[in-house]
Write a protein that holds these residues in place. Structure first.
Motif, PDB file in Angstrom:
ATOM      1  N   GLY A 314      22.806 -55.409   5.170  1.00  0.00           N
ATOM      2  CA  GLY A 314      23.431 -54.790   4.085  1.00  0.00           C
ATOM      3  C   GLY A 314      22.459 -53.805   3.372  1.00  0.00           C
ATOM      4  N   LEU A 315      22.942 -52.607   3.132  1.00  0.00           N
ATOM      5  CA  LEU A 315      22.300 -51.333   2.772  1.00  0.00           C
ATOM      6  C   LEU A 315      22.722 -51.235   1.113  1.00  0.00           C
ATOM      7  N   SER A 316      21.743 -50.566   0.548  1.00  0.00           N
ATOM      8  CA  SER A 316      21.958 -50.119  -1.006  1.00  0.00           C
ATOM      9  C   SER A 316      22.500 -49.091  -1.274  1.00  0.00           C
ATOM     10  N   THR A 317      23.119 -48.344   0.198  1.00  0.00           N
ATOM     11  CA  THR A 317      23.822 -47.115  -0.079  1.00  0.00           C
ATOM     12  C   THR A 317      24.806 -47.230   1.028  1.00  0.00           C
ATOM     13  N   ARG A 318      25.605 -46.007   0.937  1.00  0.00           N
ATOM     14  CA  ARG A 318      26.492 -45.645   1.975  1.00  0.00           C
ATOM     15  C   ARG A 318      26.216 -44.609   2.984  1.00  0.00           C
ATOM     16  N   LEU A 319      25.746 -44.838   4.260  1.00  0.00           N
ATOM     17  CA  LEU A 319      25.505 -43.414   4.965  1.00  0.00           C
ATOM     18  C   LEU A 319      26.526 -42.762   5.412  1.00  0.00           C
ATOM     19  N   GLN A 320      26.549 -41.580   5.123  1.00  0.00           N
ATOM     20  CA  GLN A 320      27.728 -40.708   5.181  1.00  0.00           C
ATOM     21  C   GLN A 320      28.193 -40.407   6.840  1.00  0.00           C
ATOM     22  N   ASN A 321      27.408 -40.558   7.682  1.00  0.00           N
ATOM     23  CA  ASN A 321      27.582 -40.477   9.014  1.00  0.00           C
ATOM     24  C   ASN A 321      28.234 -41.681  10.007  1.00  0.00           C
ATOM     25  N   TYR A 352      26.136 -50.945  19.344  1.00  0.00           N
ATOM     26  CA  TYR A 352      27.507 -50.873  18.737  1.00  0.00           C
ATOM     27  C   TYR A 352      27.174 -51.199  17.083  1.00  0.00           C
ATOM     28  N   ILE A 353      27.963 -50.458  16.155  1.00  0.00           N
ATOM     29  CA  ILE A 353      27.814 -50.718  14.773  1.00  0.00           C
ATOM     30  C   ILE A 353      29.223 -50.829  14.343  1.00  0.00           C
ATOM     31  N   SER A 354      29.551 -51.945  13.681  1.00  0.00           N
ATOM     32  CA  SER A 354      30.766 -52.131  12.685  1.00  0.00           C
ATOM     33  C   SER A 354      30.492 -51.879  11.330  1.00  0.00           C
ATOM     34  N   ASN A 355      30.920 -51.100  10.580  1.00  0.00           N
ATOM     35  CA  ASN A 355      30.676 -50.788   9.101  1.00  0.00           C
ATOM     36  C   ASN A 355      32.155 -51.026   8.493  1.00  0.00           C
ATOM     37  N   SER A 356      32.524 -52.185   8.371  1.00  0.00           N
ATOM     38  CA  SER A 356      33.945 -52.560   7.955  1.00  0.00           C
ATOM     39  C   SER A 356      34.116 -52.220   6.333  1.00  0.00           C
ATOM     40  N   SER A 357      32.966 -51.944   5.738  1.00  0.00           N
ATOM     41  CA  SER A 357      32.936 -51.670   4.375  1.00  0.00           C
ATOM     42  C   SER A 357      33.811 -50.004   4.184  1.00  0.00           C
ATOM     43  N   TYR A 358      33.617 -49.513   5.250  1.00  0.00           N
ATOM     44  CA  TYR A 358      34.188 -48.038   5.404  1.00  0.00           C
ATOM     45  C   TYR A 358      35.543 -47.934   5.205  1.00  0.00           C
ATOM     46  N   THR A 359      36.187 -49.168   5.782  1.00  0.00           N
ATOM     47  CA  THR A 359      37.768 -49.224   5.635  1.00  0.00           C
ATOM     48  C   THR A 359      38.044 -50.123   4.273  1.00  0.00           C
ATOM     49  N   ASP A 360      37.039 -51.104   3.970  1.00  0.00           N
ATOM     50  CA  ASP A 360      37.664 -52.095   2.800  1.00  0.00           C
ATOM     51  C   ASP A 360      36.253 -52.458   2.114  1.00  0.00           C
ATOM     52  N   SER A 364      32.128 -55.485   0.565  1.00  0.00           N
ATOM     53  CA  SER A 364      30.582 -54.886   0.437  1.00  0.00           C
ATOM     54  C   SER A 364      30.414 -53.971  -0.503  1.00  0.00           C
ATOM     55  N   PRO A 365      30.808 -54.264  -1.744  1.00  0.00           N
ATOM     56  CA  PRO A 365      30.849 -53.238  -2.720  1.00  0.00           C
ATOM     57  C   PRO A 365      29.676 -52.382  -3.012  1.00  0.00           C
ATOM     58  N   ASP A 366      28.366 -52.861  -2.679  1.00  0.00           N
ATOM     59  CA  ASP A 366      27.018 -52.231  -3.153  1.00  0.00           C
ATOM     60  C   ASP A 366      26.638 -51.412  -1.949  1.00  0.00           C
ATOM     61  N   GLY A 367      27.081 -51.144  -0.850  1.00  0.00           N
ATOM     62  CA  GLY A 367      26.635 -50.523   0.026  1.00  0.00           C
ATOM     63  C   GLY A 367      27.335 -50.912   1.386  1.00  0.00           C
ATOM     64  N   ASP A 368      26.523 -50.272   2.747  1.00  0.00           N
ATOM     65  CA  ASP A 368      27.351 -50.491   3.639  1.00  0.00           C
ATOM     66  C   ASP A 368      26.767 -51.913   4.407  1.00  0.00           C
ATOM     67  N   ASN A 369      27.822 -52.672   5.076  1.00  0.00           N
ATOM     68  CA  ASN A 369      27.654 -53.917   5.785  1.00  0.00           C
ATOM     69  C   ASN A 369      27.738 -53.604   7.335  1.00  0.00           C
ATOM     70  N   ALA A 400      16.513 -41.908  15.154  1.00  0.00           N
ATOM     71  CA  ALA A 400      16.595 -40.907  15.944  1.00  0.00           C
ATOM     72  C   ALA A 400      17.886 -39.980  15.855  1.00  0.00           C
ATOM     73  N   HIS A 401      18.797 -41.170  15.709  1.00  0.00           N
ATOM     74  CA  HIS A 401      20.505 -40.574  15.503  1.00  0.00           C
ATOM     75  C   HIS A 401      20.584 -40.346  13.920  1.00  0.00           C
ATOM     76  N   GLY A 402      19.896 -40.199  13.064  1.00  0.00           N
ATOM     77  CA  GLY A 402      20.015 -39.952  11.657  1.00  0.00           C
ATOM     78  C   GLY A 402      20.434 -41.076  11.139  1.00  0.00           C
ATOM     79  N   LEU A 403      20.210 -42.303  11.238  1.00  0.00           N
ATOM     80  CA  LEU A 403      20.489 -43.555  10.677  1.00  0.00           C
ATOM     81  C   LEU A 403      19.231 -44.195  10.000  1.00  0.00           C
ATOM     82  N   PRO A 404      18.467 -43.779   8.993  1.00  0.00           N
ATOM     83  CA  PRO A 404      17.458 -44.331   8.472  1.00  0.00           C
ATOM     84  C   PRO A 404      17.973 -45.811   7.698  1.00  0.00           C
TER      85      PRO A 404
END
Length: 490
Positions: A314-321, A352-360, A364-369, A400-404
């Protein structure tokens, strides 16, 4: 009223319970965990909700039919959202393309990487539709109890027409030339825990589900499906025994007579359905002397499917990519599968990464899940890498793919093959029981009915028709219909 014991409240057990209860049976479902749904397990950490699995849903009509056949409206239990642009595929060198159910968009995407693929995409869709329809009509609705079942008129011909002798990678090379495209479409073999270089081309039909029918998500999380099935079952009178582990199925005269739990509860039964990993559950519940066709030595010699290494972050932000589904591929896909099925961990894993908060965003209201999944070998003596070491490899590759990711972690949980084995009673931590890396294991999976015990049945991904949530639901429905059919002619 006849009493049915269902051991395991996974999707197969839930679908069977609804079908049986709606037909007048007294159904008891026993589940060792606190939740229903099996691997469709909700995990909540702070304000972050995660679906442990599965994250990519297809064939919504299979789930809806369970409710409809019980005279219930599935929309009273959960709602589907279709994701048309559904999976971003990224190669080791940064090349990428987005999968979509829109054929024109796909041709445009393909043409940027592979003009040959763009020209042949329509032919690909026609062929995977053919494979899917043959499988749907010939294999999914049936229960196979012996090799002779495949020799029935029409069915043997259907088997020959679904490319059983061709490998999935060879099939995809007919339509795609670019290495990233081959990796992306070959990844469908992992949906059944197998290698695209060994599993039959038959399973390329999975592409039809994603590229034509579409990828779906359930509002609030895919675990709402299991919750909905449980609520429906309870409405129909099913009794659930959660946090209750079954100790033994008692056998007398080649029939199951009662089910006994570890805390001493005994339920006399007319039929038993084991919904779980057959290779693990059957020997744990039934004494070997009662199952001569499935002795321990035979089980131990089975070739397990791949397992998984999962990080939920669970992240404190939403990664744009990031979008809802994305895959970051290894440099050498062939070597990765050879390593996995040699019982070793890949040091350059596909992620593989699922980030369901992108759609819903509500989940995960406070950042990416982020549900981060890497294929792992089944448990063996070669599992020497630590969870922390492997997590570092994964985070380094994603960075390395831009996901810190490490910079923004608020909540984190790791689930590896050992926990999968223990929590889900999974054979060697495998996700799908036996792998489909051979013709025999693909088309002659363990039967849904015991060969030795007349009233004992099996449902779940380790039996026919195979792995994946829709197939598991179908297996439970098939078993329930077989029980109802048998009782009707007595």
């Amino acid at each position: 009223m006849k009493t049915i014991a269902i051991i395991g409240a996974g999707l197969g057990g839930l679908s069977a319970s609804i079908k049986l209860a709606s037909n007048g049976y007294n159904v008891h479902v026993f589940e060792k965990n606190a939740h229903t749904g099996g691997k469709m397990m909700p995990i909540d950490m702070g304000s972050y909700h995660f679906d442990f699995g599965p994250n990519t849903m297809t064939m919504p009509e299979v789930f809806d039919r369970v409710f409809e056949e019980a005279n219930l409206n599935p929309r009273d239990f959960f709602d589907w959202t279709r994701i048309d642009q559904h999976t971003r595929n990224v190669d080791y060198n940064g090349e990428s393309f987005m999968m979509s159910t829109n054929q024109e968009e796909m041709v445009d995407e393909l043409s940027k990487l592979d003009p040959y693929a763009a020209d042949h995409y329509n032919a690909y869709l026609e062929e995977i539709e053919r494979l899917y329809l043959l499988s749907k009509n010939s294999f999914f609705p049936r229960m196979f109890t012996s090799p002779g079942d495949y020799l029935s008129p029409g069915l043997f011909n259907a088997v020959l027409r679904v490319r059983p002798l061709e490998k999935m990678n060879h099939f995809h090379e007919r339509f795609f030339k670019h290495p990233l495209l081959l990796k992306a479409f070959n990844r469908y073999s992992t949906y059944i825990g197998s290698s695209p270089y060994l599993s039959p081309a038959t399973f390329a039909m999975i592409g039809y589900l994603e590229m034509v029918q579409g990828v779906y998500y359930v509002k609030g999380g895919n675990t709402k499906i299991a919750e909905g099935l449980e609520r429906a079952a309870k409405q129909l009178g099913v009794t659930f025994h959660l946090n209750t582990q079954v100790k033994q199925v008692h056998i007398e005269g080649k029939k199951a007579t009662k089910v006994e739990t570890v805390d001493g509860f005994v339920l006399p039964v007319d039929q038993v359905v084991i919904n779980g990993d057959l290779l693990q559950s059957y020997p744990a519940l039934v004494n070997e002397k009662h199952r001569p066709s499935m002795r321990n030595k035979k089980i131990e010699s089975s070739s397990p499917s791949i397992s998984a290494f999962v990080i939920m972050a669970g992240l404190s932000t939403r990664l744009q990519n990031l979008c809802h589904h994305q895959v970051y591929f290894s440099r050498d896909y062939t070597e990765e599968f050879e390593t996995l099925f040699d019982g070793k961990w890949s040091l350059d894993p596909t992620i593989y990464i699922s980030n369901s908060s992108y759609t819903d965003p509500s989940v995960s209201p406070d950042g990416d899940n982020l549900f981060i999944l890497v294929n792992a070998p089944p448990l063996s003596g070669n599992n020497t890498i630590s969870e922390e070491e492997y997590k570092t490899i994964i985070y380094d590759k994603l960075e390395a793919h831009g996901l810190p990711i490490r910079e923004y972690i608020v909540e984190e949980k790791i689930v590896g093959p050992n926990e999968i084995k223990d929590r889900f009673h999974a054979f060697k931590g495998a996700l799908y029981g036996i792998s489909s890396n051979s013709l025999k294991n693909s088309f002659l999976r363990p039967s849904n009915q015991s060969k030795d015990i007349a009233n004992l049945f099996f449902a779940g991904g380790s039996t026919h028709p195979g792995g994946g949530s829709p197939m598991v639901v179908i297996s439970g429905k098939n078993v329930a219909e077989k029980i109802i059919e048998r009782d009707a002619v007595k």
